[in-house]
Design a protein around this motif. Structure first.
Motif: not given
Length: 75
Positions: A68-72, A74-75
């Motif tokens: 999921a990290k790549v789709d979360i 940054d702001a």
């Protein structure tokens, strides 16, 4: 609503059902499908953490969160 990360079927789930998942909702909040471990972990929360009666503690696999990290955002 949009899925964050890869679908369970691409993470090795043979049935594609009943697997942890993360979604971003239209208002920018996130919904998590995970295993409810509230009873097990509630007493182990750090002293500066708490939850309301209507909140649950859920766990998802490390793999689910890493995918999921790549789709979360940054702001």
């Amino acid at each position: 609503m949009r899925r964050i990360g890869t679908p369970p079927s691409l993470r090795g789930s043979t049935s594609g059902a009943n697997c942890p998942d993360i979604f971003e909702l239209s208002d920018g909040t996130f919904a998590v499908i995970g295993t409810d471990v509230t009873e097990k972990l509630d007493a182990q929360l750090p002293s500066d953490a708490s939850r309301a009666d209507y909140e649950r503690i859920v766990v998802v696999s490390r793999e689910t969160l890493i995918h999921a990290k790549v789709d979360i955002p940054d702001a």
